[in-house]
Each structure stands twice: as structure tokens, then as C-alpha cells.
Write a protein that holds these residues in place. Structure first.
Motif, short mmCIF file in Angstrom:
data_model
loop_
_atom_site.label_atom_id
_atom_site.label_comp_id
_atom_site.label_asym_id
_atom_site.label_seq_id
_atom_site.Cartn_x
_atom_site.Cartn_y
_atom_site.Cartn_z
N HIS A 1 -47.01 -33.64 22.37
CA HIS A 1 -46.92 -32.38 22.62
C HIS A 1 -47.70 -31.57 21.35
N VAL A 2 -47.77 -30.44 21.34
CA VAL A 2 -48.83 -29.65 20.42
C VAL A 2 -47.96 -28.39 19.67
N ARG A 3 -48.48 -28.06 18.67
CA ARG A 3 -48.02 -26.89 17.89
C ARG A 3 -49.40 -26.20 17.28
N VAL A 4 -49.41 -25.08 17.63
CA VAL A 4 -50.55 -24.19 17.29
C VAL A 4 -49.89 -22.82 16.63
N GLY A 5 -50.69 -22.21 15.78
CA GLY A 5 -50.21 -20.65 15.34
C GLY A 5 -50.83 -20.50 14.04
N MET A 6 -50.30 -19.37 13.69
CA MET A 6 -51.19 -18.93 12.35
C MET A 6 -50.37 -19.44 11.12
N GLU A 7 -49.44 -20.19 11.22
CA GLU A 7 -48.59 -20.72 10.12
C GLU A 7 -49.47 -21.84 9.66
N ASP A 8 -50.05 -22.62 10.72
CA ASP A 8 -51.02 -23.79 10.23
C ASP A 8 -52.39 -23.50 10.07
N ASN A 9 -52.70 -22.49 10.57
CA ASN A 9 -54.21 -22.40 10.72
C ASN A 9 -54.71 -20.92 10.80
N LEU A 10 -55.39 -20.46 9.87
CA LEU A 10 -55.74 -18.93 9.77
C LEU A 10 -57.16 -18.71 10.48
N TYR A 11 -57.66 -19.65 10.66
CA TYR A 11 -59.42 -19.60 11.17
C TYR A 11 -59.23 -20.04 12.57
N TYR A 12 -60.12 -19.20 13.67
CA TYR A 12 -60.31 -19.71 15.01
C TYR A 12 -61.51 -20.68 14.92
N ARG A 13 -62.49 -20.27 14.11
CA ARG A 13 -63.76 -21.31 13.89
C ARG A 13 -64.02 -21.08 12.53
N ARG A 14 -64.94 -21.78 11.85
CA ARG A 14 -65.54 -21.78 10.64
C ARG A 14 -65.92 -20.25 10.34
N LEU B 1 -57.66 -30.97 30.44
CA LEU B 1 -57.27 -32.35 30.50
C LEU B 1 -56.26 -32.65 31.51
N ASP B 2 -56.12 -31.63 32.67
CA ASP B 2 -55.39 -32.02 33.79
C ASP B 2 -54.02 -32.28 33.41
N CYS B 3 -53.51 -31.58 32.61
CA CYS B 3 -52.03 -31.34 32.44
C CYS B 3 -51.61 -29.78 32.54
N ASP B 4 -50.34 -29.79 32.65
CA ASP B 4 -49.56 -28.46 32.57
C ASP B 4 -48.86 -28.34 31.41
N LEU B 5 -48.81 -27.19 31.22
CA LEU B 5 -47.96 -26.43 30.03
C LEU B 5 -46.28 -26.57 30.47
N ALA B 6 -45.29 -27.06 29.84
CA ALA B 6 -44.20 -27.06 30.06
C ALA B 6 -43.27 -25.63 30.05
N THR B 7 -42.67 -25.17 31.13
CA THR B 7 -41.97 -23.87 30.91
C THR B 7 -40.90 -24.17 29.88
N PRO B 8 -40.32 -23.15 29.52
CA PRO B 8 -39.10 -23.41 28.51
C PRO B 8 -38.11 -24.20 28.95
N ASP B 9 -37.68 -23.98 30.33
CA ASP B 9 -36.69 -25.05 31.06
C ASP B 9 -37.07 -26.40 31.06
N ARG C 1 -47.86 -34.83 33.90
CA ARG C 1 -46.75 -34.63 32.99
C ARG C 1 -47.36 -33.46 32.45
N ASP C 2 -45.92 -32.85 31.79
CA ASP C 2 -46.05 -31.43 31.22
C ASP C 2 -46.43 -31.63 29.70
N VAL C 3 -47.02 -30.84 29.02
CA VAL C 3 -47.02 -30.57 27.53
C VAL C 3 -46.39 -29.35 26.98
N ILE C 4 -45.50 -29.75 25.95
CA ILE C 4 -44.82 -28.52 25.54
C ILE C 4 -45.47 -27.92 24.26
#
Lengths: 278, 69
Positions: free
Chosen positions: A227-240, A261-269, A10-13
Motif C-alpha cells: 500500500h502507499v502513503r503520500v502527502g506533504m508530511e513527507d514531500n513538499l515538491y511535486y517535481r524538481r 497499474l490496473d489496481c483499484d484504490l480501496a474504499t475506507p470500508d 487487489r485493492d491498494v490502500i
């Protein structure tokens, strides 16, 4: 969606939320606020596998300004290849300000739709009442904008079901499960499992978690078929103790985990197809 | 009307920006975007009612009463 879905091919968005409306450059100078710097970071994230970008607009002082979403959208269309634009309709501003997120030209392919209020500071409750939710959902449907249903706590799953039962949204439903402080769902693996178990039928889910919870709980989301959302809106630190250098740094790490984890990232399409978007 | 404790400045002891940002002279800190809405009385917010920093500085934020049995 489930662990069984993870075990199948499966693909992960991956959604990147580069800016948000909460933090400023005083919290992390690498946070992109202006259209060109947002677009530059988003283009790098798209090259690493982000399929969706969740956007907020800021004025020249770094303050929230939904009226700037048009400029941000334009800059991203100039700089990026095919990433799906998801404008915010959330936050603490009035309906008339928030609805600007779905009145850009052209309209965004997606928009966030908060499923209810939450507390801010000591005196603020956001005005995401049912009347406003229904108005936003109707306009999104009319404009063929895919709503991402923002569930800040488990009561908001009831509100998502209300939209389903009213026929206000189309399958597959796309729910964003949010974990963090305050009115948000407390960020624990047990709560993730419980939220996922209570999703409406025919739902694809995304997960965002605030701060240090971003890394472990988005990883858990992948294992649960989400699926997953990451980015600086939610988190300003890469690690402690180590501030994020740019949004690509967070996207790259997540892309690496998805691959491990043996998944693929979904393309926009592929994301459009999975979410039933025309 | 904006909050009397609000200023726009490009630097303080720990920051140096190429543009002016909202700064709270009551707390001595730059202001987050969400709080700046309250400082500027946008979106039906009123700093005198909605900002705990203003209310504490102005002496109008009475503490919640202690629970009594």
C-alpha cells in the motif's frame, strides 16, 4: 504480500499524510496546519480515493501540539465522508504528549506506533523505547485502535516481531516501511525488496518515502503488493523545483498510477476489512 | 526558559504570514516545528544542551575531536 499479490485483482490502500510535524509554512505555504485547512485538503483527498488520513496537530504558530488533534479530528469528521482517522503517537515529544493521539473522543480508528528511536538534529534521539512502545500498544489494543507499526529502519522490523511474539498486536499486522535520510532506511529499490522480504507473516505493508523518493518507491510498493502513503508530511515538491500546490495534487498522481497499474484504490470500508478492523 | 535567540514574527525578507511563527535570530531563519520544541525547552529539551545552533552561537559547541591513530 508480494508481486504475485499485485498480479491478482487487489485493492491498494492510499494513506494521505497532509501535515506532519517536521515542516512549516515557511518551507511550503500550501502546507495545511490548522484544523479547518487540514480538513478541507483531506476532504479533497478522500474524493480522489484516500482511505486513511495520518494526522498531526499544530498550534496557532504552526508548532507541534498533540492537544490539537481533537480539533483536527472534529474538523475532519465534519468535512469528510468516511475516511479512516489515524492519529500520530510519534515524534520527539514525551510519552505523555504523544499518548494524546489515542485519547481523543471518540478514539481514532488507527494510530501510528513508532518501533524505535531515530536521530534528529545533532543532539536529539527520540524516546521510543520498548517500555513506551508496549504501553502504547496495550492502550491501542484495549481501545480497539489498529496500530500502524512505523519501521524507520530494518532493525525496527525486529521490534515489530517482538510485538508479534508477545501477542501485543492482532493480525493482520500493518507495517509502514519508511525510507529517507538519517536513521531511516536508505531509499533504494534494493532496500525496499529486502524490507518486504523480512516482514512478519500475515503482514500488510505500507510504504512512505521522503522527498523525491516518494513517487518511485510508492510505485514500487504497489508492484510488490503493498500500500502507499503520500502527502506533504513527507514531500513538499511535486517535481524538481516545483512546490506541491496541495495534498490532493500528490494523491491524484498516485491514484492515476494505481489505475495505470490496473489496481483499484480501496474504499475506507474495504481498507477496514483488509486490515481486520471492526 | 526559552532560547534567547527565539522570536515570534510574521514576516522576513522571503516570507509573509498572517500569523506569528518561531524565528531564530542566530540562524536568521524561521524555525521548523520540531526545532521550536527545543527553542521553547518543551518535552524535556533544553536549548543550551540540545540545539547546535544555540551552542555554536554561544560558543559552547566544541567540535568533535579529530580521530588520532
Amino acid at each position: 504480500m508480494s508481486y504475485e499479490d499485485y498480479l491478482t485483482d487487489r485493492d491498494v490502500i492510499l494513506t494521505v499524510a497532509p501535515t506532519g510535524g517536521v515542516h512549516g509554512k515557511d518551507a511550503n505555504p500550501n502546507l495545511p496546519e490548522q484544523p479547518d485547512e487540514i480538513a478541507e485538503q483531506v476532504a479533497a483527498c478522500e474524493r480522489l480515493g484516500a482511505a486513511i488520513v495520518h494526522l498531526h496537530g499544530r498550534d496557532e504558530h504552526g508548532e507541534n501540539d498533540a492537544g490539537r488533534l481533537q480539533a483536527v479530528n472534529d474538523a475532519i469528521r465534519d468535512r469528510c465522508d468516511d475516511i479512516i482517522i489515524q492519529n500520530t503517537t510519534g515524534g520527539q515529544s514525551t510519552f505523555d504528549a504523544r499518548v494524546q493521539g489515542i485519547r481523543t473522543d471518540p478514539a481514532p480508528e488507527m494510530a501510528s506506533l513508532d518501533m524505535g528511536p531515530f536521530n534528529r538534529g545533532k543532539h536529539i534521539i527520540t524516546e521510543h523505547n520498548r517500555h513506551n512502545i508496549d504501553r502504547l500498544a496495550a492502550e491501542m489494543r484495549e481501545k480497539d485502535i489498529k496500530p500502524e507499526l512505523e519501521c524507520f529502519n530494518n532493525g525496527h522490523l525486529n521490534e515489530a516481531r517482538r510485538l508479534v511474539e508477545r501477542g501485543a498486536i492482532e493480525e493482520p499486522y500493518y507495517v509502514n516501511l519508511i525510507f529517507g535520510h538519517g536513521t531511516f532506511t536508505p531509499p533504494t529499490p534494493e532496500n525496499v525488496l529486502n524490507m518486504v522480504a523480512n516482514l512478519p507473516e500475515n503482514t500488510e505493508f505500507n510504504l512512505l518515502a521522503v522527498g523525491r523518493h516518494q513517487l518511485p518507491l510508492t510505485t514500487l510498493s504497489v508492484i510488490l503488493g503493498g500500500h502507499v502513503r503520500v502527502g506533504m508530511e513527507d514531500n513538499l515538491y511535486y517535481r524538481r523545483g516545483e512546490p506541491v500546490e496541495d495534498n490532493a495534487q500528490l494523491v491524484e498522481r498516485t491514484a492515476r498510477i494505481v489505475d495505470l497499474l490496473d489496481c483499484d484504490l480501496a474504499t475506507p470500508d474495504e481498507a477496514r476489512e483488509r486490515l481486520g478492523m471492526n | 526558559m526559552s532560547c534567547p535567540y527565539l522570536e515570534y514574527k510574521a514576516s522576513d525578507d522571503g516570507h509573509d504570514f498572517d500569523h506569528e511563527r518561531p524565528y531564530c535570530t542566530a540562524s536568521g531563519q524561521f524555525v521548523s516545528p520540531m526545532r521550536a520544541d527545543i527553542c521553547n525547552d518543551r518535552h524535556d529539551f533544553h536549548h543550551e544542551v540540545d540545539c547546535e545552533i544555540y551552542r555554536e552561537a554561544a560558543g559552547t559547541d566544541a567540535p568533535a575531536p579529530e580521530p588520532t591513530d
